[in-house]
Design a protein around this motif. Structure first.
Motif, PDB file in Angstrom:
ATOM      1  N   THR A   3     -25.016 -18.726   9.174  1.00 36.31           N
ATOM      2  CA  THR A   3     -26.466 -18.633   9.361  1.00 36.31           C
ATOM      3  C   THR A   3     -26.793 -17.888  10.644  1.00 36.31           C
ATOM      4  O   THR A   3     -25.932 -17.699  11.509  1.00 36.31           O
ATOM      5  N   ILE A   4     -28.062 -17.499  10.782  1.00 36.10           N
ATOM      6  CA  ILE A   4     -28.471 -16.821  12.005  1.00 36.10           C
ATOM      7  C   ILE A   4     -28.406 -17.763  13.202  1.00 36.10           C
ATOM      8  O   ILE A   4     -28.233 -17.321  14.327  1.00 36.10           O
ATOM      9  N   VAL A   5     -28.516 -19.058  12.960  1.00 43.03           N
ATOM     10  CA  VAL A   5     -28.398 -20.044  14.040  1.00 43.03           C
ATOM     11  C   VAL A   5     -26.995 -19.971  14.644  1.00 43.03           C
ATOM     12  O   VAL A   5     -26.831 -19.965  15.876  1.00 43.03           O
ATOM     13  N   GLU A   6     -25.984 -19.893  13.788  1.00 43.96           N
ATOM     14  CA  GLU A   6     -24.597 -19.803  14.280  1.00 43.96           C
ATOM     15  C   GLU A   6     -24.358 -18.494  15.031  1.00 43.96           C
ATOM     16  O   GLU A   6     -23.689 -18.483  16.059  1.00 43.96           O
ATOM     17  N   ILE A   7     -24.908 -17.416  14.508  1.00 40.19           N
ATOM     18  CA  ILE A   7     -24.755 -16.127  15.192  1.00 40.19           C
ATOM     19  C   ILE A   7     -25.451 -16.166  16.543  1.00 40.19           C
ATOM     20  O   ILE A   7     -24.897 -15.708  17.554  1.00 40.19           O
ATOM     21  N   ALA A   8     -26.651 -16.731  16.588  1.00 43.31           N
ATOM     22  CA  ALA A   8     -27.402 -16.827  17.844  1.00 43.31           C
ATOM     23  C   ALA A   8     -26.637 -17.650  18.874  1.00 43.31           C
ATOM     24  O   ALA A   8     -26.543 -17.269  20.048  1.00 43.31           O
ATOM     25  N   ARG A   9     -26.078 -18.772  18.434  1.00 42.22           N
ATOM     26  CA  ARG A   9     -25.318 -19.636  19.337  1.00 42.22           C
ATOM     27  C   ARG A   9     -24.109 -18.878  19.906  1.00 42.22           C
ATOM     28  O   ARG A   9     -23.867 -18.882  21.097  1.00 42.22           O
ATOM     29  N   GLU A  10     -23.388 -18.211  19.028  1.00 39.78           N
ATOM     30  CA  GLU A  10     -22.177 -17.487  19.434  1.00 39.78           C
ATOM     31  C   GLU A  10     -22.492 -16.286  20.331  1.00 39.78           C
ATOM     32  O   GLU A  10     -21.779 -16.009  21.281  1.00 39.78           O
ATOM     33  N   ALA A  11     -23.580 -15.581  20.018  1.00 40.13           N
ATOM     34  CA  ALA A  11     -23.957 -14.391  20.784  1.00 40.13           C
ATOM     35  C   ALA A  11     -24.783 -14.734  22.021  1.00 40.13           C
ATOM     36  O   ALA A  11     -25.075 -13.864  22.839  1.00 40.13           O
ATOM     37  N   LYS A  12     -25.178 -16.009  22.118  1.00 40.73           N
ATOM     38  CA  LYS A  12     -26.004 -16.493  23.232  1.00 40.73           C
ATOM     39  C   LYS A  12     -27.342 -15.741  23.331  1.00 40.73           C
ATOM     40  O   LYS A  12     -27.759 -15.267  24.376  1.00 40.73           O
ATOM     41  N   VAL A  13     -27.988 -15.667  22.160  1.00 42.93           N
ATOM     42  CA  VAL A  13     -29.322 -15.077  22.064  1.00 42.93           C
ATOM     43  C   VAL A  13     -30.176 -15.984  21.179  1.00 42.93           C
ATOM     44  O   VAL A  13     -29.665 -16.921  20.567  1.00 42.93           O
ATOM     45  N   SER A  14     -31.449 -15.684  21.072  1.00 46.37           N
ATOM     46  CA  SER A  14     -32.332 -16.500  20.237  1.00 46.37           C
ATOM     47  C   SER A  14     -32.193 -16.150  18.758  1.00 46.37           C
ATOM     48  O   SER A  14     -31.709 -15.071  18.401  1.00 46.37           O
ATOM     49  N   LYS A  15     -32.642 -17.082  17.915  1.00 47.25           N
ATOM     50  CA  LYS A  15     -32.650 -16.838  16.468  1.00 47.25           C
ATOM     51  C   LYS A  15     -33.521 -15.631  16.136  1.00 47.25           C
ATOM     52  O   LYS A  15     -33.183 -14.840  15.256  1.00 47.25           O
ATOM     53  N   SER A  16     -34.639 -15.491  16.834  1.00 46.78           N
ATOM     54  CA  SER A  16     -35.534 -14.368  16.548  1.00 46.78           C
ATOM     55  C   SER A  16     -34.882 -13.032  16.898  1.00 46.78           C
ATOM     56  O   SER A  16     -35.104 -12.033  16.216  1.00 46.78           O
ATOM     57  N   THR A  17     -34.056 -13.027  17.941  1.00 45.90           N
ATOM     58  CA  THR A  17     -33.339 -11.803  18.297  1.00 45.90           C
ATOM     59  C   THR A  17     -32.344 -11.447  17.194  1.00 45.90           C
ATOM     60  O   THR A  17     -32.250 -10.296  16.762  1.00 45.90           O
ATOM     61  N   VAL A  18     -31.601 -12.436  16.721  1.00 48.38           N
ATOM     62  CA  VAL A  18     -30.637 -12.202  15.634  1.00 48.38           C
ATOM     63  C   VAL A  18     -31.372 -11.701  14.394  1.00 48.38           C
ATOM     64  O   VAL A  18     -30.960 -10.723  13.767  1.00 48.38           O
ATOM     65  N   SER A  19     -32.457 -12.341  14.048  1.00 51.72           N
ATOM     66  CA  SER A  19     -33.232 -11.941  12.884  1.00 51.72           C
ATOM     67  C   SER A  19     -33.708 -10.500  13.006  1.00 51.72           C
ATOM     68  O   SER A  19     -33.597  -9.715  12.067  1.00 51.72           O
ATOM     69  N   ALA A  20     -34.232 -10.139  14.164  1.00 46.89           N
ATOM     70  CA  ALA A  20     -34.730  -8.776  14.387  1.00 46.89           C
ATOM     71  C   ALA A  20     -33.608  -7.749  14.258  1.00 46.89           C
ATOM     72  O   ALA A  20     -33.783  -6.694  13.652  1.00 46.89           O
ATOM     73  N   VAL A  21     -32.446  -8.076  14.808  1.00 44.85           N
ATOM     74  CA  VAL A  21     -31.313  -7.142  14.733  1.00 44.85           C
ATOM     75  C   VAL A  21     -30.837  -6.997  13.292  1.00 44.85           C
ATOM     76  O   VAL A  21     -30.653  -5.879  12.793  1.00 44.85           O
ATOM     77  N   LEU A  22     -30.635  -8.110  12.609  1.00 48.71           N
ATOM     78  CA  LEU A  22     -30.099  -8.059  11.251  1.00 48.71           C
ATOM     79  C   LEU A  22     -31.075  -7.456  10.242  1.00 48.71           C
ATOM     80  O   LEU A  22     -30.660  -6.897   9.231  1.00 48.71           O
ATOM     81  N   ASN A  23     -32.373  -7.554  10.535  1.00 47.70           N
ATOM     82  CA  ASN A  23     -33.388  -6.990   9.637  1.00 47.70           C
ATOM     83  C   ASN A  23     -33.848  -5.609  10.078  1.00 47.70           C
ATOM     84  O   ASN A  23     -34.804  -5.069   9.522  1.00 47.70           O
ATOM     85  N   HIS A  24     -33.183  -5.066  11.091  1.00 47.85           N
ATOM     86  CA  HIS A  24     -33.495  -3.720  11.592  1.00 47.85           C
ATOM     87  C   HIS A  24     -34.979  -3.591  11.918  1.00 47.85           C
ATOM     88  O   HIS A  24     -35.629  -2.627  11.503  1.00 47.85           O
ATOM     89  N   ASP A  25     -35.502  -4.562  12.634  1.00 52.57           N
ATOM     90  CA  ASP A  25     -36.916  -4.592  13.002  1.00 52.57           C
ATOM     91  C   ASP A  25     -37.185  -3.520  14.061  1.00 52.57           C
ATOM     92  O   ASP A  25     -36.838  -3.679  15.231  1.00 52.57           O
TER      93      ASP A  25
END
Length: 127
Positions: A3-25
Motif C-alpha cells: 500500500t501507499i502507507v507502507e511506501i510512505a513509511r519506508e520512504a519517510k514521506v507522507s501518503k499524499s507525497t507517495v500518491s502524487a508521485v505514483l499518480n504522476h500529479d
C-alpha cells in the motif's frame, strides 16, 4: 499487496507525497530526489496500482470490451489486433469476447457490465 502507507513509511514521506508521485500529479511540487526515492521504494516493495481503487476514485475503469462474432473475427482480425494495440498504448485494458448469437452477446454484455468498462466495441455478422 503493498500500500501507499507502507511506501510512505519506508520512504519517510507522507501518503499524499507517495500518491502524487505514483499518480504522476503534475500539479504537485515534489523535488526530483523525493520522487526518485518514492519510485525506488515502490519498485523494491513490488508496488502495483490497485486498478479497482483507481476506478472508483476516477470514475473510469480504463477497460474497453471488444466483442465479436466468430465470423467477423476471421475477416477483421487485424482490425481487432490494431484496436487492442491502440488501447494498450493509451493505458487501457481490453476484454476480448466472442459471441455466437444476439442472446449470447446480451449475456456477455450483462456479465461484463459489472466491470464498468469505459466503452464497448461490438463487431458482428448477424446483419
Amino acid at each position: 499487496m503493498v500500500t501507499i502507507v507502507e511506501i510512505a513509511r519506508e520512504a519517510k514521506v507522507s501518503k499524499s507525497t507517495v500518491s502524487a508521485v505514483l499518480n504522476h500529479d503534475a500539479g504537485a511540487r515534489i523535488c526530483a530526489e523525493t520522487q526518485k526515492k518514492v519510485l525506488q521504494v515502490a519498485e523494491r516493495l513490488g508496488y502495483s496500482a490497485n486498478q479497482a481503487a483507481r476506478s472508483l476514485r476516477s470514475g473510469h475503469s480504463r477497460l474497453v470490451g471488444l466483442l465479436f462474432s466468430p465470423d467477423a473475427a476471421l475477416v477483421i482480425r487485424d482490425v481487432i489486433a490494431g484496436v487492442e494495440e491502440v488501447l494498450h498504448r493509451a493505458n487501457y485494458n481490453t476484454v476480448l469476447c466472442s459471441f455466437n448469437s444476439p442472446a449470447d452477446l446480451n449475456f456477455r454484455l450483462n456479465a461484463l457490465s459489472s466491470k464498468r468498462p469505459d466503452g464497448w466495441l461490438i463487431i458482428d455478422s448477424f446483419g
